[in-house]
Write a protein that holds these residues in place. Structure first.
Motif, PDB file in Angstrom:
ATOM      1  N   ALA A  15      36.443  42.348  40.352  1.00 50.78           N
ATOM      2  CA  ALA A  15      38.026  41.534  41.287  1.00 50.78           C
ATOM      3  C   ALA A  15      37.497  40.324  41.944  1.00 50.78           C
ATOM      4  O   ALA A  15      37.715  39.016  41.272  1.00 50.78           O
ATOM      5  N   LEU A  16      36.135  40.154  42.394  1.00 52.10           N
ATOM      6  CA  LEU A  16      35.449  38.457  43.124  1.00 52.10           C
ATOM      7  C   LEU A  16      35.306  38.040  41.657  1.00 52.10           C
ATOM      8  O   LEU A  16      35.829  36.434  41.473  1.00 52.10           O
ATOM      9  N   LEU A  17      34.515  38.411  40.832  1.00 52.19           N
ATOM     10  CA  LEU A  17      34.311  37.672  39.541  1.00 52.19           C
ATOM     11  C   LEU A  17      35.350  37.392  38.559  1.00 52.19           C
ATOM     12  O   LEU A  17      35.677  35.894  38.173  1.00 52.19           O
ATOM     13  N   ASN A  18      36.630  37.920  38.615  1.00 50.21           N
ATOM     14  CA  ASN A  18      37.707  37.905  37.837  1.00 50.21           C
ATOM     15  C   ASN A  18      38.075  36.704  38.268  1.00 50.21           C
ATOM     16  O   ASN A  18      38.213  35.874  38.109  1.00 50.21           O
ATOM     17  N   ASP A  19      38.235  36.556  40.184  1.00 49.94           N
ATOM     18  CA  ASP A  19      38.914  35.792  40.898  1.00 49.94           C
ATOM     19  C   ASP A  19      38.704  34.170  40.990  1.00 49.94           C
ATOM     20  O   ASP A  19      39.067  33.461  40.642  1.00 49.94           O
ATOM     21  N   PHE A  20      36.940  34.101  40.985  1.00 53.93           N
ATOM     22  CA  PHE A  20      36.467  33.282  40.218  1.00 53.93           C
ATOM     23  C   PHE A  20      36.470  32.498  38.971  1.00 53.93           C
ATOM     24  O   PHE A  20      37.020  30.995  39.131  1.00 53.93           O
ATOM     25  N   ILE A  21      36.816  33.266  38.048  1.00 56.04           N
ATOM     26  CA  ILE A  21      36.225  32.868  36.537  1.00 56.04           C
ATOM     27  C   ILE A  21      38.098  32.038  36.848  1.00 56.04           C
ATOM     28  O   ILE A  21      38.430  30.853  36.172  1.00 56.04           O
ATOM     29  N   LEU A  22      39.022  32.834  37.228  1.00 46.93           N
ATOM     30  CA  LEU A  22      40.746  32.189  37.072  1.00 46.93           C
ATOM     31  C   LEU A  22      40.795  31.014  38.474  1.00 46.93           C
ATOM     32  O   LEU A  22      41.322  30.453  37.970  1.00 46.93           O
ATOM     33  N   GLU A  23      39.960  31.611  39.015  1.00 49.21           N
ATOM     34  CA  GLU A  23      41.028  30.223  39.923  1.00 49.21           C
ATOM     35  C   GLU A  23      39.198  29.125  39.088  1.00 49.21           C
ATOM     36  O   GLU A  23      40.185  27.365  39.437  1.00 49.21           O
ATOM     37  N   LEU A  24      38.737  29.248  39.059  1.00 48.37           N
ATOM     38  CA  LEU A  24      37.934  27.953  37.880  1.00 48.37           C
ATOM     39  C   LEU A  24      38.702  27.638  36.822  1.00 48.37           C
ATOM     40  O   LEU A  24      39.525  25.535  36.076  1.00 48.37           O
ATOM     41  N   ALA A  25      39.455  28.369  35.810  1.00 51.30           N
ATOM     42  CA  ALA A  25      40.791  27.866  34.879  1.00 51.30           C
ATOM     43  C   ALA A  25      41.626  26.938  35.548  1.00 51.30           C
ATOM     44  O   ALA A  25      42.446  26.328  35.152  1.00 51.30           O
ATOM     45  N   ASP A  26      42.065  27.666  36.055  1.00 51.12           N
ATOM     46  CA  ASP A  26      43.566  27.031  37.383  1.00 51.12           C
ATOM     47  C   ASP A  26      42.856  25.775  37.779  1.00 51.12           C
ATOM     48  O   ASP A  26      43.953  25.309  37.674  1.00 51.12           O
ATOM     49  N   ARG A  27      42.138  24.865  38.082  1.00 48.49           N
ATOM     50  CA  ARG A  27      41.582  23.906  37.931  1.00 48.49           C
ATOM     51  C   ARG A  27      41.080  23.041  37.533  1.00 48.49           C
ATOM     52  O   ARG A  27      40.635  21.836  37.167  1.00 48.49           O
TER      53      ARG A  27
END
Length: 115
Positions: A15-27
């Motif tokens: 979950a933590l890596l998933n959230d981090f990756i998707l946050e970067l994608a969102d940016r």
């Protein structure tokens, strides 16, 4: 336009890596991609390892809705073959930008005693 990046289940699982990756994608740092097979495998593995099925469905559904352009189709065989190649070579040091991951000779350290 940001570059595309295909993510397999092993990257999206935690979950933590998933959230981090998707946050970067969102940016806008990259455009995430995945297949239906990846999302199915992600859901199946999370539930098999004790995650609440309702929360897993919510997580994957949110990913699908928020990144609606992330789903790739039509080349599942190629994705599976590429995944096997990546898995087999994952422990090998990689040199960014070089097709086989090996650094060009010009950046390899010299082993001659005169250097």
């Amino acid at each position: 336009m940001s570059f595309p990046a295909f993510f397999d289940t092993n990257v999206l699982y935690r979950a933590l890596l998933n959230d981090f990756i998707l946050e970067l994608a969102d940016r806008g740092l990259f455009r995430p991609l995945w297949s239906k097979d990846v999302l199915f495998e992600l859901s199946k593995n999370l539930v098999e390892n004790g995650e609440d099925p309702a929360l897993v469905e919510k997580r994957v559904g949110t990913m699908e809705r928020y990144f609606s352009g992330a789903l790739v189709t039509g080349d599942e065989g190629r994705v599976r073959r590429a995944g096997a190649v990546v898995s087999a070579s994952a422990s090998r040091p990689r040199h960014p930008g070089h097709p086989n991951g090996s650094p060009p000779r010009s950046v390899l350290p010299s082993t001659s005693p005169s250097d």
